[in-house]
Design a protein around this motif. Structure first.
Motif, PDB file in Angstrom:
ATOM      1  N   HIS A  60      20.629  35.902  47.226  1.00  0.00           N
ATOM      2  CA  HIS A  60      21.491  36.475  46.194  1.00  0.00           C
ATOM      3  C   HIS A  60      21.197  37.964  46.064  1.00  0.00           C
ATOM      4  CE1 HIS A  60      20.918  32.159  45.001  1.00  0.00           C
ATOM      5  NE2 HIS A  60      22.226  32.241  45.144  1.00  0.00           N
ATOM      6  N   SER A  61      22.133  38.673  45.458  1.00  0.00           N
ATOM      7  CA  SER A  61      21.983  40.116  45.265  1.00  0.00           C
ATOM      8  C   SER A  61      22.457  40.525  43.882  1.00  0.00           C
ATOM      9  CB  SER A  61      22.802  40.894  46.305  1.00  0.00           C
ATOM     10  OG  SER A  61      22.243  40.770  47.588  1.00  0.00           O
ATOM     11  N   VAL A  62      22.028  41.704  43.481  1.00  0.00           N
ATOM     12  CA  VAL A  62      22.530  42.346  42.268  1.00  0.00           C
ATOM     13  C   VAL A  62      23.284  43.585  42.721  1.00  0.00           C
ATOM     14  CG1 VAL A  62      21.932  43.489  40.106  1.00  0.00           C
ATOM     15  CG2 VAL A  62      20.590  41.530  40.887  1.00  0.00           C
ATOM     16  N   SER A  63      24.498  43.727  42.243  1.00  0.00           N
ATOM     17  CA  SER A  63      25.298  44.916  42.549  1.00  0.00           C
ATOM     18  C   SER A  63      25.480  45.729  41.280  1.00  0.00           C
ATOM     19  CB  SER A  63      26.674  44.519  43.100  1.00  0.00           C
ATOM     20  OG  SER A  63      26.541  43.915  44.358  1.00  0.00           O
ATOM     21  N   TYR A  64      25.518  47.027  41.450  1.00  0.00           N
ATOM     22  CA  TYR A  64      25.704  47.941  40.328  1.00  0.00           C
ATOM     23  C   TYR A  64      27.002  48.707  40.537  1.00  0.00           C
ATOM     24  CZ  TYR A  64      20.805  46.869  39.648  1.00  0.00           C
ATOM     25  OH  TYR A  64      19.628  46.203  39.452  1.00  0.00           O
ATOM     26  N   VAL A  65      27.822  48.698  39.496  1.00  0.00           N
ATOM     27  CA  VAL A  65      29.106  49.391  39.526  1.00  0.00           C
ATOM     28  C   VAL A  65      29.243  50.151  38.210  1.00  0.00           C
ATOM     29  CG1 VAL A  65      31.626  49.078  39.537  1.00  0.00           C
ATOM     30  CG2 VAL A  65      30.181  47.625  40.993  1.00  0.00           C
ATOM     31  N   THR A  66      29.620  51.411  38.299  1.00  0.00           N
ATOM     32  CA  THR A  66      29.916  52.166  37.075  1.00  0.00           C
ATOM     33  C   THR A  66      31.418  52.149  36.841  1.00  0.00           C
ATOM     34  OG1 THR A  66      29.932  54.223  38.363  1.00  0.00           O
ATOM     35  CG2 THR A  66      27.902  53.694  37.163  1.00  0.00           C
ATOM     36  N   ALA A  67      31.787  52.246  35.573  1.00  0.00           N
ATOM     37  CA  ALA A  67      33.196  52.269  35.185  1.00  0.00           C
ATOM     38  C   ALA A  67      33.364  53.306  34.073  1.00  0.00           C
ATOM     39  CB  ALA A  67      33.639  50.891  34.707  1.00  0.00           C
ATOM     40  N   PRO A  68      34.575  53.815  33.902  1.00  0.00           N
ATOM     41  CA  PRO A  68      34.777  54.869  32.912  1.00  0.00           C
ATOM     42  C   PRO A  68      34.655  54.398  31.459  1.00  0.00           C
ATOM     43  CG  PRO A  68      36.876  54.252  33.901  1.00  0.00           C
ATOM     44  CD  PRO A  68      35.797  53.521  34.648  1.00  0.00           C
ATOM     45  N   ASP A  69      34.901  53.098  31.216  1.00  0.00           N
ATOM     46  CA  ASP A  69      34.850  52.595  29.840  1.00  0.00           C
ATOM     47  C   ASP A  69      34.661  51.080  29.840  1.00  0.00           C
ATOM     48  OD1 ASP A  69      37.522  51.396  30.195  1.00  0.00           O
ATOM     49  OD2 ASP A  69      38.249  53.453  30.052  1.00  0.00           O
ATOM     50  N   GLU A  70      34.402  50.534  28.670  1.00  0.00           N
ATOM     51  CA  GLU A  70      34.145  49.090  28.549  1.00  0.00           C
ATOM     52  C   GLU A  70      35.376  48.250  28.888  1.00  0.00           C
ATOM     53  OE1 GLU A  70      31.842  47.405  25.325  1.00  0.00           O
ATOM     54  OE2 GLU A  70      30.902  49.363  24.974  1.00  0.00           O
ATOM     55  N   ASP A 131      39.687  47.719  45.162  1.00  0.00           N
ATOM     56  CA  ASP A 131      41.125  47.488  44.952  1.00  0.00           C
ATOM     57  C   ASP A 131      41.539  47.537  43.483  1.00  0.00           C
ATOM     58  OD1 ASP A 131      41.354  47.179  47.686  1.00  0.00           O
ATOM     59  OD2 ASP A 131      41.559  44.986  47.622  1.00  0.00           O
ATOM     60  N   ASN A 132      40.593  47.341  42.569  1.00  0.00           N
ATOM     61  CA  ASN A 132      40.935  47.241  41.144  1.00  0.00           C
ATOM     62  C   ASN A 132      40.309  48.319  40.271  1.00  0.00           C
ATOM     63  OD1 ASN A 132      42.494  44.551  40.896  1.00  0.00           O
ATOM     64  ND2 ASN A 132      40.791  44.100  42.262  1.00  0.00           N
ATOM     65  N   HIS A 133      39.588  49.232  40.854  1.00  0.00           N
ATOM     66  CA  HIS A 133      38.873  50.269  40.097  1.00  0.00           C
ATOM     67  C   HIS A 133      39.717  51.543  40.009  1.00  0.00           C
ATOM     68  CE1 HIS A 133      35.552  52.732  38.714  1.00  0.00           C
ATOM     69  NE2 HIS A 133      34.789  51.647  38.671  1.00  0.00           N
ATOM     70  N   PRO A 134      39.698  52.224  38.871  1.00  0.00           N
ATOM     71  CA  PRO A 134      40.517  53.428  38.727  1.00  0.00           C
ATOM     72  C   PRO A 134      39.972  54.661  39.463  1.00  0.00           C
ATOM     73  CG  PRO A 134      39.272  53.059  36.716  1.00  0.00           C
ATOM     74  CD  PRO A 134      39.030  51.876  37.607  1.00  0.00           C
ATOM     75  N   TYR A 135      38.687  54.669  39.832  1.00  0.00           N
ATOM     76  CA  TYR A 135      38.129  55.851  40.505  1.00  0.00           C
ATOM     77  C   TYR A 135      38.622  55.930  41.950  1.00  0.00           C
ATOM     78  CZ  TYR A 135      34.540  56.331  36.795  1.00  0.00           C
ATOM     79  OH  TYR A 135      33.868  56.504  35.610  1.00  0.00           O
ATOM     80  N   GLU A 136      38.763  57.153  42.419  1.00  0.00           N
ATOM     81  CA  GLU A 136      39.121  57.391  43.817  1.00  0.00           C
ATOM     82  C   GLU A 136      38.019  56.846  44.742  1.00  0.00           C
ATOM     83  OE1 GLU A 136      39.930  61.238  46.697  1.00  0.00           O
ATOM     84  OE2 GLU A 136      40.246  61.471  44.545  1.00  0.00           O
ATOM     85  N   VAL A 137      36.773  57.104  44.376  1.00  0.00           N
ATOM     86  CA  VAL A 137      35.612  56.557  45.088  1.00  0.00           C
ATOM     87  C   VAL A 137      34.713  55.917  44.042  1.00  0.00           C
ATOM     88  CG1 VAL A 137      33.588  57.069  46.500  1.00  0.00           C
ATOM     89  CG2 VAL A 137      35.721  58.319  46.902  1.00  0.00           C
ATOM     90  N   CYS A 138      34.669  54.591  44.045  1.00  0.00           N
ATOM     91  CA  CYS A 138      33.864  53.905  43.035  1.00  0.00           C
ATOM     92  C   CYS A 138      32.488  53.549  43.591  1.00  0.00           C
ATOM     93  CB  CYS A 138      34.579  52.664  42.518  1.00  0.00           C
ATOM     94  SG  CYS A 138      34.997  51.486  43.807  1.00  0.00           S
ATOM     95  N   GLU A 139      31.543  53.459  42.682  1.00  0.00           N
ATOM     96  CA  GLU A 139      30.178  53.094  43.049  1.00  0.00           C
ATOM     97  C   GLU A 139      30.064  51.579  43.135  1.00  0.00           C
ATOM     98  OE1 GLU A 139      25.662  53.361  41.180  1.00  0.00           O
ATOM     99  OE2 GLU A 139      27.365  54.012  39.988  1.00  0.00           O
ATOM    100  N   VAL A 140      29.593  51.104  44.276  1.00  0.00           N
ATOM    101  CA  VAL A 140      29.201  49.708  44.433  1.00  0.00           C
ATOM    102  C   VAL A 140      27.950  49.741  45.296  1.00  0.00           C
ATOM    103  CG1 VAL A 140      29.810  47.396  45.234  1.00  0.00           C
ATOM    104  CG2 VAL A 140      31.617  48.934  44.422  1.00  0.00           C
ATOM    105  N   ILE A 141      26.803  49.534  44.677  1.00  0.00           N
ATOM    106  CA  ILE A 141      25.547  49.487  45.431  1.00  0.00           C
ATOM    107  C   ILE A 141      24.845  48.177  45.111  1.00  0.00           C
ATOM    108  CG2 ILE A 141      25.269  51.991  45.662  1.00  0.00           C
ATOM    109  CD1 ILE A 141      23.350  51.920  43.307  1.00  0.00           C
ATOM    110  N   SER A 142      24.156  47.638  46.098  1.00  0.00           N
ATOM    111  CA  SER A 142      23.556  46.315  45.935  1.00  0.00           C
ATOM    112  C   SER A 142      22.123  46.286  46.436  1.00  0.00           C
ATOM    113  CB  SER A 142      24.362  45.277  46.717  1.00  0.00           C
ATOM    114  OG  SER A 142      25.702  45.288  46.307  1.00  0.00           O
ATOM    115  N   THR A 143      21.371  45.364  45.860  1.00  0.00           N
ATOM    116  CA  THR A 143      20.000  45.144  46.285  1.00  0.00           C
ATOM    117  C   THR A 143      19.742  43.640  46.269  1.00  0.00           C
ATOM    118  OG1 THR A 143      17.696  45.799  45.901  1.00  0.00           O
ATOM    119  CG2 THR A 143      19.044  45.452  43.960  1.00  0.00           C
ATOM    120  N   PRO A 144      19.008  43.139  47.262  1.00  0.00           N
ATOM    121  CA  PRO A 144      18.753  41.696  47.314  1.00  0.00           C
ATOM    122  C   PRO A 144      17.758  41.244  46.247  1.00  0.00           C
ATOM    123  CG  PRO A 144      17.650  42.800  49.129  1.00  0.00           C
ATOM    124  CD  PRO A 144      18.450  43.841  48.410  1.00  0.00           C
TER     125      PRO A 144
END
Length: 163
Positions: A60-70, A131-144
């Motif tokens: 399993h992994s944990v991914s981190y994604v930032t978003a502009p708002d809740e 595909d669903n994020h409003p940013y032009e380049v969104c953050e998606v980083i993961s660690t096992p």
């Protein structure tokens, strides 16, 4: 040399010399034992079992994604869980990001999503976020995930099917 100075010349060595020798002796005497204990611990963790469940590190992994708002984060989180790409998404409010974008320093309030999933589903998860994020380049980083609470990890695997 230390012993020669004390016995032959009757001089006491500097404290830093004594300290260096003690560190050297301690390291050479105890480091092999420490490495042995570390290897045994990691082997034990790698084969952790509870009942009939055995966890494999990195499954399993944990991914981190930032978003502009809740609101955006909640929509993404709901889609990830609904589509079985994540078992759980924590939304952490009120982070502040400083980064360079298009040759300018940006300073923005954001929220952080902490997403628990199967490692085999990371590509699908990343595509869904892109595909669903409003940013032009969104953050998606993961660690096992190497180890954790076995009932939780078992549940995570039951919720998110393997690819």
């Amino acid at each position: 040399m230390l012993f020669i100075d004390i016995i032959v010349f009757g001089k006491m060595p500097r404290a830093s010399t004594v300290f260096s020798i003690l560190v050297l002796l301690t390291t050479s005497l105890f480091l092999p034992r420490l490495l042995h204990i570390s290897r045994r611990f990691l082997t034990t963790m790698a084969s952790s079992t509870e009942g009939d469940y055995q966890y494999t590190p990195g499954l399993h992994s944990v991914s981190y994604v930032t978003a502009p708002d809740e609101e955006t984060a909640k929509k993404l989180a709901e889609g990830l869980v609904k589509n079985k790409l994540a078992a759980c998404v924590n939304i952490i409010p009120s982070i502040f990001s400083v980064y360079e974008w298009k040759d300018e320093i940006q300073k923005d309030p954001e929220v952080l999503m902490m997403i628990k999933t199967r490692t085999s589903r990371l590509e699908d998860l990343t595509k869904f976020v892109r595909d669903n994020h409003p940013y032009e380049v969104c953050e998606v980083i993961s660690t096992p995930i190497q180890h954790g609470n076995l009932p939780y990890l078992k549940w995570l695997g039951e919720i998110v099917p393997d690819k």
